[in-house]
Design an enzyme around this catalytic site. Structure first.
Site, PDB file in Angstrom:
ATOM      1  N   ARG A   1      -6.992  11.573  -5.575  1.00 53.86           N
ATOM      2  CA  ARG A   1      -8.200  10.864  -5.122  1.00 53.86           C
ATOM      3  C   ARG A   1      -9.397  11.810  -5.012  1.00 53.86           C
ATOM      4  NH1 ARG A   1     -12.022   8.542  -4.010  1.00 53.86           N
ATOM      5  NH2 ARG A   1     -12.468   6.860  -2.536  1.00 53.86           N
TER       6      ARG A   1
ATOM      7  N   ASP B   1      -6.865  -2.892  -7.081  1.00 50.86           N
ATOM      8  CA  ASP B   1      -7.328  -3.542  -5.856  1.00 50.86           C
ATOM      9  C   ASP B   1      -7.643  -4.993  -6.154  1.00 50.86           C
ATOM     10  OD1 ASP B   1      -8.246  -2.642  -2.970  1.00 50.86           O
ATOM     11  OD2 ASP B   1      -9.584  -4.225  -3.646  1.00 50.86           O
TER      12      ASP B   1
ATOM     13  N   ARG C   1      -3.350   6.902   1.004  1.00 50.64           N
ATOM     14  CA  ARG C   1      -3.827   8.126   1.658  1.00 50.64           C
ATOM     15  C   ARG C   1      -2.822   8.825   2.552  1.00 50.64           C
ATOM     16  NH1 ARG C   1      -9.248   5.106   3.414  1.00 50.64           N
ATOM     17  NH2 ARG C   1      -7.591   3.563   3.602  1.00 50.64           N
TER      18      ARG C   1
ATOM     19  N   ARG D   1       0.823  -1.225   0.000  1.00 58.69           N
ATOM     20  CA  ARG D   1       0.000   0.000   0.000  1.00 58.69           C
ATOM     21  C   ARG D   1       0.851   1.266   0.000  1.00 58.69           C
ATOM     22  NH1 ARG D   1      -5.401  -0.341   2.107  1.00 58.69           N
ATOM     23  NH2 ARG D   1      -6.274  -2.273   1.290  1.00 58.69           N
TER      24      ARG D   1
ATOM     25  N   TYR E   1     -14.614 -11.954   0.386  1.00 54.25           N
ATOM     26  CA  TYR E   1     -15.368 -10.697   0.215  1.00 54.25           C
ATOM     27  C   TYR E   1     -16.659 -10.929  -0.563  1.00 54.25           C
ATOM     28  CZ  TYR E   1     -11.455  -8.200   2.226  1.00 54.25           C
ATOM     29  OH  TYR E   1     -10.505  -7.750   3.108  1.00 54.25           O
TER      30      TYR E   1
HETATM   31  O1  CP3 Z   1       0.003  -1.888  -2.423  1.00 56.53           O
HETATM   32  C1  CP3 Z   1      -0.343  -0.991  -3.205  1.00 56.53           C
HETATM   33  O2  CP3 Z   1       0.018   0.206  -3.078  1.00 56.53           O
HETATM   34  C2  CP3 Z   1      -1.161  -1.359  -4.436  1.00 56.53           C
HETATM   35  C3  CP3 Z   1      -2.560  -1.143  -4.370  1.00 56.53           C
HETATM   36  C4  CP3 Z   1      -3.438  -2.035  -3.499  1.00 56.53           C
HETATM   37  C5  CP3 Z   1      -4.635  -1.553  -2.889  1.00 56.53           C
HETATM   38  N1  CP3 Z   1      -5.258  -2.616  -2.296  1.00 56.53           N
HETATM   39  C6  CP3 Z   1      -5.103  -0.161  -2.943  1.00 56.53           C
HETATM   40  C7  CP3 Z   1      -6.198   0.278  -2.055  1.00 56.53           C
HETATM   41  C8  CP3 Z   1      -3.336  -3.392  -3.197  1.00 56.53           C
HETATM   42  C9  CP3 Z   1      -2.225  -4.374  -3.545  1.00 56.53           C
HETATM   43  C10 CP3 Z   1      -4.498  -3.751  -2.439  1.00 56.53           C
HETATM   44  C11 CP3 Z   1      -4.765  -5.122  -1.972  1.00 56.53           C
HETATM   45  C12 CP3 Z   1      -5.966  -5.392  -1.171  1.00 56.53           C
HETATM   46  N2  CP3 Z   1      -7.208  -4.796  -1.249  1.00 56.53           N
HETATM   47  C13 CP3 Z   1      -6.031  -6.424  -0.207  1.00 56.53           C
HETATM   48  C14 CP3 Z   1      -4.911  -7.380   0.135  1.00 56.53           C
HETATM   49  C15 CP3 Z   1      -3.957  -6.809   1.094  1.00 56.53           C
HETATM   50  C16 CP3 Z   1      -4.547  -6.511   2.445  1.00 56.53           C
HETATM   51  O3  CP3 Z   1      -4.690  -5.317   2.760  1.00 56.53           O
HETATM   52  O4  CP3 Z   1      -4.852  -7.456   3.180  1.00 56.53           O
HETATM   53  C17 CP3 Z   1      -7.335  -6.406   0.331  1.00 56.53           C
HETATM   54  C18 CP3 Z   1      -7.871  -7.326   1.395  1.00 56.53           C
HETATM   55  C19 CP3 Z   1      -8.068  -5.374  -0.343  1.00 56.53           C
HETATM   56  C20 CP3 Z   1      -9.497  -5.024  -0.171  1.00 56.53           C
HETATM   57  C21 CP3 Z   1      -9.673  -3.625   0.243  1.00 56.53           C
HETATM   58  N3  CP3 Z   1      -9.402  -2.529  -0.549  1.00 56.53           N
HETATM   59  C22 CP3 Z   1     -10.159  -3.141   1.479  1.00 56.53           C
HETATM   60  C23 CP3 Z   1     -10.566  -4.018   2.640  1.00 56.53           C
HETATM   61  C24 CP3 Z   1     -10.182  -1.746   1.401  1.00 56.53           C
HETATM   62  C25 CP3 Z   1     -10.748  -0.790   2.426  1.00 56.53           C
HETATM   63  C26 CP3 Z   1      -9.786  -0.530   3.536  1.00 56.53           C
HETATM   64  C27 CP3 Z   1      -8.978   0.703   3.250  1.00 56.53           C
HETATM   65  O5  CP3 Z   1      -7.763   0.680   3.505  1.00 56.53           O
HETATM   66  O6  CP3 Z   1      -9.566   1.718   2.832  1.00 56.53           O
HETATM   67  C28 CP3 Z   1      -9.666  -1.373   0.138  1.00 56.53           C
HETATM   68  C29 CP3 Z   1      -9.476   0.010  -0.382  1.00 56.53           C
HETATM   69  C30 CP3 Z   1      -8.142   0.378  -0.926  1.00 56.53           C
HETATM   70  N4  CP3 Z   1      -7.338  -0.409  -1.705  1.00 56.53           N
HETATM   71  C31 CP3 Z   1      -7.511   1.641  -0.763  1.00 56.53           C
HETATM   72  C32 CP3 Z   1      -6.287   1.584  -1.465  1.00 56.53           C
HETATM   73  C33 CP3 Z   1      -5.279   2.684  -1.622  1.00 56.53           C
HETATM   74  C34 CP3 Z   1      -8.094   2.834  -0.020  1.00 56.53           C
HETATM   75  C35 CP3 Z   1      -9.216   3.464  -0.831  1.00 56.53           C
HETATM   76  C36 CP3 Z   1      -9.128   4.975  -0.987  1.00 56.53           C
HETATM   77  O7  CP3 Z   1      -8.045   5.542  -1.218  1.00 56.53           O
HETATM   78  O8  CP3 Z   1     -10.187   5.580  -0.912  1.00 56.53           O
END
Ligand code: CP3
Length: 343
Positions: free
Chosen positions: A35, A72, A26, A22, A152
């Site tokens: 964003r 994602d 943010r 990640r 999910y």
């Molecule tokens: O690593 C990176 O920078 C690449 C991008 C990436 C994102 N999500 C961006 C993201 C990657 C590789 C993921 C993987 C992901 N997404 C996983 C596996 C890793 C982990 O965290 O366990 C999972 C379970 C998800 C599902 C997911 N996506 C959730 C549960 C959420 C909400 C929680 C949160 O942090 O907001 C997301 C949203 C998400 N994915 C964001 C980002 C940058 C935040 C959304 C935003 O910016 O509004």
């Protein structure tokens, strides 16, 4: 060869390559600015120019050894025609898949077209890395592992205990296996397309692997990962794969039989103990606590040092044990890089 690729080839590169899960997100003001200009998170993931821009932001700031495609894991079920919404402050919300009709409604034939913008992002990032002078930064493509994506889809979002998906695996094994098979085949095509577009490394995120019993872990984490790795090896022999069976460090010996080149280790596992379970040519990746990075200073240094000391002399990729959190001060990331790069 790029440092990350050498490491995934089994070389004990030192100081180790470093990137952070990640790393685009943010905690960076430049990410929040991009964003704020889009309607929702899915729009950001499917607008190649913007997704490529935010992928490159942390590389410009920190010069990590890897860029990870900004997308994602839930984009694949979205592309299969399952719904997906990110609600402000709630995380992902999906329709609940609980029956035969839910599996039958998934449409692998539409995936290629719907993920075309993701492939364009991959191409733009590869070109951007070159044109901006990051010749040693490798581009990682990724997907969620089938079990974690199924979590999910079946739950309809996140969950405390994933009781519905585990319940389905026990009570409706044939139905659950059909869902897993659809996801496994779609994952192979999706990752293969990322390589064709320019991804140099692939990562499989199995974030909820640790909620499974050992026998279900074999059936729903090890078996699909084995199929995915074998299919990708055949199509793209030189492209290494990192598996991340989160919360399942104790199962690393079995997970190593999938054929992955690297294994991600979560924050709660002792990285030396996990490394001792896997053959010495397999790289280990991890596992600083993201909250130690938030704290910075002595707390961060005291957590980082033992990881480096334990991993010196074996193929190792420095990373967090889970994704970076939004409250992370950006200058703590710079300080962490200095610690890691000093070896
Ligand atoms: O690593 C990176 O920078 C690449 C991008 C990436 C994102 N999500 C961006 C993201 C990657 C590789 C993921 C993987 C992901 N997404 C996983 C596996 C890793 C982990 O965290 O366990 C999972 C379970 C998800 C599902 C997911 N996506 C959730 C549960 C959420 C909400 C929680 C949160 O942090 O907001 C997301 C949203 C998400 N994915 C964001 C980002 C940058 C935040 C959304 C935003 O910016 O509004």
């Amino acid at each position: 060869m790029k440092r990350l690729l050498r490491t995934l080839n089994g070389e004990a590169v030192w100081p180790p390559p470093v990137w952070l899960m990640r790393q685009a997100g943010r905690y960076l003001p430049e990410y929040r600015a991009v964003r704020a200009g889009v309607k929702d998170f899915v729009a950001l993931c499917t607008t190649p120019e913007l997704a490529a821009e935010v992928t490159l932001q942390p590389i410009r700031r920190y010069g990590f050894d890897a860029a990870i495609l900004f997308s994602d894991i839930l984009i694949l079920p979205w592309a299969l025609g399952h719904g997906l919404e990110f609600k402000e402050g709630e995380g992902p919300v999906l329709p609940r898949l609980r029956d035969e009709a839910g599996v039958a409604a998934l449409d692998p034939a539409r995936v290629a077209e719907r993920v075309a913008p993701v492939m364009e992002t991959v191409r733009l990032v590869r070109a951007g890395l070159l044109s901006e002078g990051f010749a040693d930064t490798a581009l990682i493509g990724f997907a969620g592992a089938p079990f974690t994506v199924a979590c999910y889809m079946v739950e309809g979002g996140g969950s405390k205990d994933f009781a519905a998906v585990r319940g389905m695996a026990y009570a409706q094994p044939a139905l659950f296996q059909r869902l897993m098979d659809v996801l496994t085949e779609a994952t192979i095509e999706y990752l293969s397309a990322q390589v064709a577009a320019g991804a140099e490394v692939l990562m499989l995120f199995d974030s909820w692997a640790g909620v499974l019993s050992p026998s279900l872990f074999r059936t729903h984490c090890v078996a699909p990962a084995t199929r995915i790795v074998a299919a990708l090896r055949q199509r793209h022999p030189g492209v290494p794969i990192i598996g991340f069976p989160r919360l399942a460090g104790m199962m690393a010996r079995e997970y190593a039989t999938t054929g992955v080149n690297g294994i991600g280790v979560d924050t709660g596992s002792d990285i030396a103990s996990v490394a001792a379970l896997v053959p010495p040519h397999i790289a280990v990746q991890g596992n600083l606590d993201p909250l130690a990075l938030v704290a910075g200073g002595a707390a961060m240094a005291n957590e980082t040092r033992p990881i480096l000391d334990a991993m010196r002399g074996r193929p190792f990729i420095f990373n967090l044990g889970h994704g970076i959190v939004p409250q992370t001060p950006p200058d703590h990331v710079a300080a962490l890089l200095e610690l890691v790069r000093a070896g």
